[in-house]
Design an enzyme around this catalytic site. Structure first.
Site, PDB file in Angstrom:
ATOM      1  N   HIS A  34       0.837  -1.203   0.000  1.00  0.00           N
ATOM      2  CA  HIS A  34       0.000   0.000   0.000  1.00  0.00           C
ATOM      3  C   HIS A  34       0.879   1.263   0.000  1.00  0.00           C
ATOM      4  CE1 HIS A  34      -2.848  -2.906   2.075  1.00  0.00           C
ATOM      5  NE2 HIS A  34      -3.560  -2.491   1.048  1.00  0.00           N
ATOM      6  N   GLN A 150      -8.742  -7.875 -10.811  1.00  0.00           N
ATOM      7  CA  GLN A 150      -9.426  -6.682 -10.290  1.00  0.00           C
ATOM      8  C   GLN A 150      -8.986  -5.433 -11.065  1.00  0.00           C
ATOM      9  OE1 GLN A 150      -9.980  -5.675  -5.966  1.00  0.00           O
ATOM     10  NE2 GLN A 150      -8.184  -4.392  -6.255  1.00  0.00           N
TER      11      GLN A 150
HETATM   12  O1  PAF Z   1      -7.961  -4.312  -3.447  1.00  0.00           O
HETATM   13  C1  PAF Z   1      -8.639  -3.902  -2.478  1.00  0.00           C
HETATM   14  O2  PAF Z   1      -8.115  -3.597  -1.389  1.00  0.00           O
HETATM   15  C2  PAF Z   1     -10.142  -3.781  -2.640  1.00  0.00           C
HETATM   16  O3  PAF Z   1     -10.645  -4.777  -3.465  1.00  0.00           O
HETATM   17  C3  PAF Z   1     -10.591  -2.376  -3.113  1.00  0.00           C
HETATM   18  C4  PAF Z   1     -10.060  -2.063  -4.493  1.00  0.00           C
HETATM   19  C5  PAF Z   1     -10.104  -1.327  -2.129  1.00  0.00           C
HETATM   20  C6  PAF Z   1     -12.121  -2.330  -3.174  1.00  0.00           C
HETATM   21  O4  PAF Z   1     -12.699  -2.604  -1.935  1.00  0.00           O
END
Ligand code: PAF
Length: 273
Positions: A34, A150
């Site tokens: 992150h 995603q």
């Molecule tokens: O990857 C994540 O942490 C989640 O899937 C996201 C993109 C924040 C959506 O809740």
């Protein structure tokens, strides 16, 4: 750093600012992966917004919604130290009403691979990401390549919904042993963590096969499966950047993906070639 819970208040504040906004949506339990997204956002924008929201609609019945790690104080501190300007920390009631409009993941790309083991998961992801992007209205939004499917679906949504946001992919961060960083790694015991190293090892094997000229997907998948054993394998796949299966690796247009379970924890990893 200012912290907002209310979508309306955050919207008002952000709309009053000049400068480009970079947005990093997260579910918290922040780690170095992150932080690398936040760093990239800081490099490329005037203002950085991070959201922390454990989105209930992307968890299927019986999944880990309740036990998903929540570390509000530590996460706030990480954001402060990383130089985040605004932290958005809504409750589920701030984001969802009872009778909801929601987005559906596409029938094919939303229901293969992770979407096949977790049907409906990506509809929940797309719905919340759409909501968050509408609240923040960033110029750039940052997502990790570890969650390749995603990332692909969010990029597709931004394009197909004619949204004014640039979706920026960010490289996967790994620990010293090669395990891709994930908030769910918290669930692993020492032995499960050790076993999970078979996942990056299988991807390393794929890379070395390709370097030695072996590019047939079935041969690569077979060798990767052998290395992953006895982990429970959800899938090993060789796809192009649009997520169509490939018979052969195409340099510059290939992703090799693995999902395997260590203990009871599903772990994803991939390499982009
Ligand atoms: O990857 C994540 O942490 C989640 O899937 C996201 C993109 C924040 C959506 O809740």
């Amino acid at each position: 750093m200012r912290v907002f819970q209310s979508p309306a208040e955050l919207k008002n504040e952000l709309r009053s600012l000049d400068g480009s906004i970079g947005f990093v949506p997260t579910m918290g339990a922040l780690h170095n992966g992150h932080i690398s997204l936040i760093k990239k956002a800081k490099e490329q924008n005037d203002i950085v917004v991070v959201s922390i929201f454990v989105n209930p609609t992307q968890f299927l019945k019986g999944e880990d919604l309740e036990k998903y790690p929540r570390r509000q104080d530590a996460d706030k501190r990480v954001c402060e130290l990383a130089g985040v300007d605004y932290l958005f920390y809504p409750d589920a009631n701030d984001i969802y009403e009872k009778d909801e409009v929601s987005l559906c993941a596409p029938n094919v790309r939303g229901y293969i691979l992770e979407g096949s083991s977790r049907p409906g998961h990506f509809s929940g992801v797309l719905t919340v990401v759409m909501k968050l992007l509408n609240i923040v209205r960033p110029a750039n939004a940052y997502f990790g390549k570890k969650d390749a499917q995603q990332l692909n679906l969010i990029t597709l949504m931004a394009k197909q919904m004619f949204m004014d946001v640039n979706i920026v992919p960010v490289d996967t961060m790994r620990d010293a042993f090669g395990l891709a960083l994930s908030s769910r790694n918290d669930y692993l015991s020492a032995q499960e963590r050790e076993e999970a190293l078979k996942i990056p090892a299988s991807l390393k094997k794929a890379t070395s096969m390709i370097m030695s000229g072996i590019c047939e997907s079935d041969r690569i998948i077979e060798q990767m499966r052998a290395i992953l054993s006895p982990l429970e394998i959800s899938y090993v796949a060789v796809v192009d950047r649009e997520f169509k299966p490939l018979q052969r690796v195409e340099p510059g247009n290939t992703i090799i993906l693995v999902e395997a379970v260590s203990g009871t924890t599903r772990l994803l990893d991939n390499i982009w070639l």
